[in-house]
Design a protein around this motif. Sequence first.
Motif, PDB file in Angstrom:
ATOM      1  N   TRP A  21       1.566   6.108   6.975  1.00  0.00           N
ATOM      2  CA  TRP A  21       2.341   6.502   5.712  1.00  0.00           C
ATOM      3  C   TRP A  21       1.922   7.415   4.736  1.00  0.00           C
ATOM      4  O   TRP A  21       2.539   7.951   3.850  1.00  0.00           O
ATOM      5  N   LEU A  22       0.747   8.011   5.196  1.00  0.00           N
ATOM      6  CA  LEU A  22      -0.013   8.869   4.192  1.00  0.00           C
ATOM      7  C   LEU A  22       0.474  10.497   4.825  1.00  0.00           C
ATOM      8  O   LEU A  22       0.218  11.424   4.025  1.00  0.00           O
ATOM      9  N   ARG A  61       0.640  -1.344  -0.198  1.00  0.00           N
ATOM     10  CA  ARG A  61      -0.062  -0.072   0.012  1.00  0.00           C
ATOM     11  C   ARG A  61       0.855   1.368   0.025  1.00  0.00           C
ATOM     12  O   ARG A  61       0.780   2.192  -0.721  1.00  0.00           O
ATOM     13  N   SER A  62       1.881   1.221   0.879  1.00  0.00           N
ATOM     14  CA  SER A  62       2.590   2.560   1.069  1.00  0.00           C
ATOM     15  C   SER A  62       3.288   2.846  -0.417  1.00  0.00           C
ATOM     16  O   SER A  62       3.367   4.278  -0.893  1.00  0.00           O
ATOM     17  N   ARG A  63       4.100   1.928  -0.794  1.00  0.00           N
ATOM     18  CA  ARG A  63       4.639   1.848  -2.174  1.00  0.00           C
ATOM     19  C   ARG A  63       3.697   2.172  -3.339  1.00  0.00           C
ATOM     20  O   ARG A  63       3.963   3.287  -4.047  1.00  0.00           O
ATOM     21  N   LEU A  85       0.781   3.590  -3.023  1.00  0.00           N
ATOM     22  CA  LEU A  85       0.067   5.208  -2.985  1.00  0.00           C
ATOM     23  C   LEU A  85       1.417   6.042  -3.515  1.00  0.00           C
ATOM     24  O   LEU A  85       1.121   7.074  -4.076  1.00  0.00           O
ATOM     25  N   ALA A  86       2.580   5.912  -2.823  1.00  0.00           N
ATOM     26  CA  ALA A  86       3.602   6.874  -3.235  1.00  0.00           C
ATOM     27  C   ALA A  86       3.882   6.943  -4.722  1.00  0.00           C
ATOM     28  O   ALA A  86       3.936   8.182  -5.285  1.00  0.00           O
ATOM     29  N   ARG A  87       3.771   5.795  -5.384  1.00  0.00           N
ATOM     30  CA  ARG A  87       3.972   5.678  -6.917  1.00  0.00           C
ATOM     31  C   ARG A  87       2.689   6.627  -7.533  1.00  0.00           C
ATOM     32  O   ARG A  87       3.089   7.594  -8.510  1.00  0.00           O
ATOM     33  N   HIS A  88       1.438   6.386  -7.228  1.00  0.00           N
ATOM     34  CA  HIS A  88       0.559   6.900  -7.659  1.00  0.00           C
ATOM     35  C   HIS A  88       0.379   8.567  -7.638  1.00  0.00           C
ATOM     36  O   HIS A  88       0.211   9.186  -8.291  1.00  0.00           O
TER      37      HIS A  88
END
Length: 153
Positions: free
Chosen positions: A115-116, A91-93, A95-98
Motif C-alpha cells: 500500500w506504500l 495502516r493504509s488509510r 498513512l494516506a491521510r498523513h
Amino acid sequence: MPELRPYRHILALVDFDAGDAEVVGKATLLARMNGATLDILHLIEPDSQLDGGYPGGSPNGYETAALRRLNFLAASFGADKASCHAVYGPRSRSLARHVAHAYPDLIVTGEAPAWLAGVCDTLILLPRPRPRTRGGRLLRALGTWLGWRTGAA
C-alpha cells in the motif's frame, strides 16, 4: 537528464522493531543534507484480539505511549526538531491521510508494504544478510577473490 532537486520534507516510517535505528538515522542524515523538515510516524494497527478495540473508549493511551518512544528515538539521533506522530487506525488509510496532509517528498522505511507504492519517492532499507557459518565466509572470500565485489570478471 532532469536536474535533481533536494527533498524538502522527509517522513520516517517507524514500526518499533530492530530496523528503526537505521530508518531514523538515514532519514535524519538525509534531512540534514537537504535542509528538509523531518516527520517520524508510527502507525498503530488496531488488534481486536489483543486490545479489544480502543482502551477506555479512545486511542489516546496507545498514541501517547508511542509518542514518548518516538520523541526518545528522535532525540537519540539529534533530531530534536523532528515532528513525531503516532496514529491509531488502519495502516493504509492512516498513512494516506498523513501523506495528504504533510505532503512528504520522501518516505524512509524498513519494509516494503504494497500500500506504500506510488505515494511518493520511497527509500526502503532492507536488512543486510549476515553469514552465520564458516561456509558463508568462505563463499564471500571466494567471491572477492574472483572479483565479484567489483564486478570484474
